[in-house]
Structures are given as structure tokens and as C-alpha cells.
Design a protein around this motif. Sequence first.
Motif, PDB file in Angstrom:
ATOM      1  N   LEU A   4      34.940  25.421 -35.860  1.00 27.20           N
ATOM      2  CA  LEU A   4      35.754  24.216 -35.756  1.00 27.20           C
ATOM      3  C   LEU A   4      36.373  23.954 -37.122  1.00 27.20           C
ATOM      4  O   LEU A   4      35.658  23.806 -38.116  1.00 27.20           O
ATOM      5  N   LEU A   5      37.692  23.908 -37.182  1.00 31.57           N
ATOM      6  CA  LEU A   5      38.418  23.630 -38.412  1.00 31.57           C
ATOM      7  C   LEU A   5      38.934  22.198 -38.340  1.00 31.57           C
ATOM      8  O   LEU A   5      39.740  21.874 -37.455  1.00 31.57           O
ATOM      9  N   VAL A   6      38.456  21.340 -39.246  1.00 34.45           N
ATOM     10  CA  VAL A   6      38.884  19.938 -39.287  1.00 34.45           C
ATOM     11  C   VAL A   6      39.738  19.766 -40.539  1.00 34.45           C
ATOM     12  O   VAL A   6      39.216  19.684 -41.647  1.00 34.45           O
ATOM     13  N   GLU A   7      41.042  19.736 -40.349  1.00 36.99           N
ATOM     14  CA  GLU A   7      42.000  19.732 -41.473  1.00 36.99           C
ATOM     15  C   GLU A   7      43.270  19.030 -41.009  1.00 36.99           C
ATOM     16  O   GLU A   7      43.857  19.412 -39.994  1.00 36.99           O
ATOM     17  N   ASP A   8      43.700  17.980 -41.740  1.00 39.81           N
ATOM     18  CA  ASP A   8      44.841  17.191 -41.292  1.00 39.81           C
ATOM     19  C   ASP A   8      46.184  17.793 -41.681  1.00 39.81           C
ATOM     20  O   ASP A   8      47.214  17.420 -41.124  1.00 39.81           O
ATOM     21  N   ASP A   9      46.211  18.723 -42.615  1.00 35.55           N
ATOM     22  CA  ASP A   9      47.464  19.347 -43.050  1.00 35.55           C
ATOM     23  C   ASP A   9      47.713  20.604 -42.216  1.00 35.55           C
ATOM     24  O   ASP A   9      47.049  21.633 -42.411  1.00 35.55           O
ATOM     25  N   ASP A  10      48.674  20.525 -41.292  1.00 33.43           N
ATOM     26  CA  ASP A  10      48.910  21.671 -40.409  1.00 33.43           C
ATOM     27  C   ASP A  10      49.462  22.876 -41.164  1.00 33.43           C
ATOM     28  O   ASP A  10      49.364  24.008 -40.688  1.00 33.43           O
ATOM     29  N   ARG A  11      50.011  22.653 -42.367  1.00 30.32           N
ATOM     30  CA  ARG A  11      50.491  23.785 -43.168  1.00 30.32           C
ATOM     31  C   ARG A  11      49.326  24.625 -43.677  1.00 30.32           C
ATOM     32  O   ARG A  11      49.491  25.804 -43.993  1.00 30.32           O
ATOM     33  N   ILE A  12      48.154  24.027 -43.743  1.00 32.19           N
ATOM     34  CA  ILE A  12      46.938  24.755 -44.103  1.00 32.19           C
ATOM     35  C   ILE A  12      46.187  25.181 -42.849  1.00 32.19           C
ATOM     36  O   ILE A  12      45.763  26.333 -42.716  1.00 32.19           O
ATOM     37  N   ALA A  13      46.042  24.247 -41.916  1.00 32.43           N
ATOM     38  CA  ALA A  13      45.193  24.484 -40.750  1.00 32.43           C
ATOM     39  C   ALA A  13      45.712  25.619 -39.867  1.00 32.43           C
ATOM     40  O   ALA A  13      44.942  26.513 -39.477  1.00 32.43           O
ATOM     41  N   HIS A  25      37.333  35.601 -34.658  1.00 36.01           N
ATOM     42  CA  HIS A  25      36.628  34.335 -34.524  1.00 36.01           C
ATOM     43  C   HIS A  25      37.361  33.473 -33.495  1.00 36.01           C
ATOM     44  O   HIS A  25      38.584  33.536 -33.368  1.00 36.01           O
ATOM     45  N   ALA A  26      36.600  32.647 -32.785  1.00 32.61           N
ATOM     46  CA  ALA A  26      37.193  31.641 -31.904  1.00 32.61           C
ATOM     47  C   ALA A  26      37.314  30.354 -32.718  1.00 32.61           C
ATOM     48  O   ALA A  26      36.328  29.873 -33.275  1.00 32.61           O
ATOM     49  N   VAL A  27      38.533  29.802 -32.811  1.00 25.90           N
ATOM     50  CA  VAL A  27      38.774  28.667 -33.699  1.00 25.90           C
ATOM     51  C   VAL A  27      39.428  27.527 -32.929  1.00 25.90           C
ATOM     52  O   VAL A  27      40.437  27.712 -32.247  1.00 25.90           O
ATOM     53  N   ASP A  28      38.839  26.331 -33.043  1.00 30.86           N
ATOM     54  CA  ASP A  28      39.461  25.098 -32.573  1.00 30.86           C
ATOM     55  C   ASP A  28      39.894  24.300 -33.800  1.00 30.86           C
ATOM     56  O   ASP A  28      39.235  24.357 -34.849  1.00 30.86           O
ATOM     57  N   ILE A  29      40.983  23.540 -33.663  1.00 26.29           N
ATOM     58  CA  ILE A  29      41.488  22.735 -34.771  1.00 26.29           C
ATOM     59  C   ILE A  29      41.452  21.262 -34.393  1.00 26.29           C
ATOM     60  O   ILE A  29      41.912  20.874 -33.319  1.00 26.29           O
ATOM     61  N   ALA A  30      40.922  20.439 -35.292  1.00 27.60           N
ATOM     62  CA  ALA A  30      41.013  18.983 -35.177  1.00 27.60           C
ATOM     63  C   ALA A  30      41.770  18.493 -36.407  1.00 27.60           C
ATOM     64  O   ALA A  30      41.478  18.909 -37.528  1.00 27.60           O
ATOM     65  N   TYR A  31      42.732  17.588 -36.197  1.00 34.51           N
ATOM     66  CA  TYR A  31      43.601  17.165 -37.295  1.00 34.51           C
ATOM     67  C   TYR A  31      43.200  15.824 -37.910  1.00 34.51           C
ATOM     68  O   TYR A  31      43.904  15.324 -38.786  1.00 34.51           O
ATOM     69  N   MET A  53      39.327  14.908 -47.380  1.00 34.41           N
ATOM     70  CA  MET A  53      40.257  13.787 -47.232  1.00 34.41           C
ATOM     71  C   MET A  53      40.921  13.843 -45.860  1.00 34.41           C
ATOM     72  O   MET A  53      41.934  14.514 -45.663  1.00 34.41           O
ATOM     73  N   LEU A  54      40.326  13.154 -44.906  1.00 34.95           N
ATOM     74  CA  LEU A  54      40.814  13.142 -43.531  1.00 34.95           C
ATOM     75  C   LEU A  54      41.181  11.726 -43.101  1.00 34.95           C
ATOM     76  O   LEU A  54      40.536  10.765 -43.530  1.00 34.95           O
ATOM     77  N   PRO A  55      42.193  11.582 -42.241  1.00 31.87           N
ATOM     78  CA  PRO A  55      42.467  10.251 -41.689  1.00 31.87           C
ATOM     79  C   PRO A  55      41.409   9.859 -40.655  1.00 31.87           C
ATOM     80  O   PRO A  55      40.735  10.708 -40.077  1.00 31.87           O
ATOM     81  N   LYS A  56      41.271   8.561 -40.458  1.00 31.75           N
ATOM     82  CA  LYS A  56      40.400   7.943 -39.448  1.00 31.75           C
ATOM     83  C   LYS A  56      38.927   8.012 -39.813  1.00 31.75           C
ATOM     84  O   LYS A  56      38.202   7.028 -39.677  1.00 31.75           O
ATOM     85  N   LEU A  57      38.445   9.167 -40.225  1.00 33.45           N
ATOM     86  CA  LEU A  57      37.038   9.334 -40.611  1.00 33.45           C
ATOM     87  C   LEU A  57      36.999  10.454 -41.640  1.00 33.45           C
ATOM     88  O   LEU A  57      37.354  11.589 -41.319  1.00 33.45           O
ATOM     89  N   ASP A  58      36.611  10.142 -42.886  1.00 38.10           N
ATOM     90  CA  ASP A  58      36.709  11.189 -43.911  1.00 38.10           C
ATOM     91  C   ASP A  58      35.603  12.241 -43.753  1.00 38.10           C
ATOM     92  O   ASP A  58      34.647  12.066 -42.988  1.00 38.10           O
TER      93      ASP A  58
END
Length: 228
Positions: A4-13, A25-31, A53-58
Motif C-alpha cells: 500500500l503506497l500512501v502518497e498525496d503527490d501523484d507525480r511521485i506516487a 508487486h501488487a500495489v494500491d495507492i491512497a492519496y 506530510m499527508l492531507p486529512k491524516l498525517d
Amino acid sequence: MRILLVEDDDRIADPLAEDLRHQSHAVDIAYDGVAGWEFSQAASYDVILLDWMLPKLDGIQLCQRLRQSGCQAYILLLTAKDATGDKVLGLDAGADDYLVKPFEVDELTARLRALSRRQPIYQSVVLTHGEIELNPTTHSSTYAGIPLELTAKEYMLLEYFLQHPTQVISRTSLLDKLWEFDRISGEQTIKTHLTNLRRKFKQAGCQYDLIETVYGVGYRLRDVSQSR
């Protein structure tokens, strides 16, 4: 591994997820942090790559919540914060490792390999339903003690059903949770995987469809107490 990749910057994620998928690898993304929490409750992951540094919940708050809930995944923090105090804070929050941005994908994958060699810290809960058993730690499943040879998608489907044993799960929900990165798979692909999963149960000796179709709604696990 399932990641699970939790990253708000889609240019990185997005490119990072693509690189990891190319490594099988099987990868899900949460922004954002709340979406990361929801993903973690809907499926079992081997590793969570967690931005600070994530929005809503760091990331630190999410890391603490994951550990308090008994999350078994390894957590690797990804952040531009490189002070020793920040690293200590992240590790004390429950992270297993810490990688400072910017980083090379080769270093990340090396750290993933190192995590995969560690002895699991957290006890895994074996999921059961009637004669079905699924062990998230060993990524194995059986029916009446007979091993089921499942593909990655079949395993993910079975795990999701076992995590929601009393619910009717819509096709849209299955697409959202399991095909987040491959929406073009569509409903026909879901039907194909479910057909194969049912067939493997029957090959293991099951005399009825363990996964029922609720027409116009979705699918659910059969109430095994009514199937005897």
C-alpha cells in the motif's frame, strides 16, 4: 509482495507504483491519510509505504493508528524530513524503516527486500469461514485442509470476502478495492476470477457454490450453516 503506497503527490506516487508493479508487486495507492486507513482496513498488506506530510491524516498519526489497531504490515516512512529527531519520532510511532526523499527506486527496493527477510513481528489472524482457511502471513489458503492453488487476484478476492463474511459486495466495490490500478479490467474480469475461484473450491471437494451471486447487487459468501 502486496504494497500500500500512501502518497498525496501523484507525480511521485504514480511512477513509483508503476516501477514496483514492474517488479511483480501488487500495489494500491491512497492519496491521503484517511484513504490510506480505509485501504488498510479493507485488505492485508505486506508493506505500507507511508508519506509523512499527508492531507486529512498525517503519516505519523496514521502510523500510530495502524499499530494501535494491530496492523501487521511493515511500515516504511517516506519523507523529506531528515533530522535525527524526525527519524526517532517516526520509528517510535511504529515505523520499521525510514527513507529520506528524494531517493532512488533501487534503494527502496533493496529496503523492501531487507524487510521481507525479517521475522514477522506481529501475529497474523487466520481468516476462516466454514471449511475455508486463509493465512495472511504465509499467503496460503485451504479448503477442508486441501491447499488451494490461487492466483494473486483470486487470493485477493478470497481475502476480501473473508474480511466481509456477512456482506453483499458490489462489483463496483470489488473494482475500487482490488483493481484500483487497473480499472480497465472491468466487470467481466471479476466474473472470470470468481468462476475460477468457485471451480477450485469444487476441485477441493466443495459440493456447492461458496460465493453466491446476488443478482443486480453483487456477491457474498454463502451462509455455510444453511448448506449442510
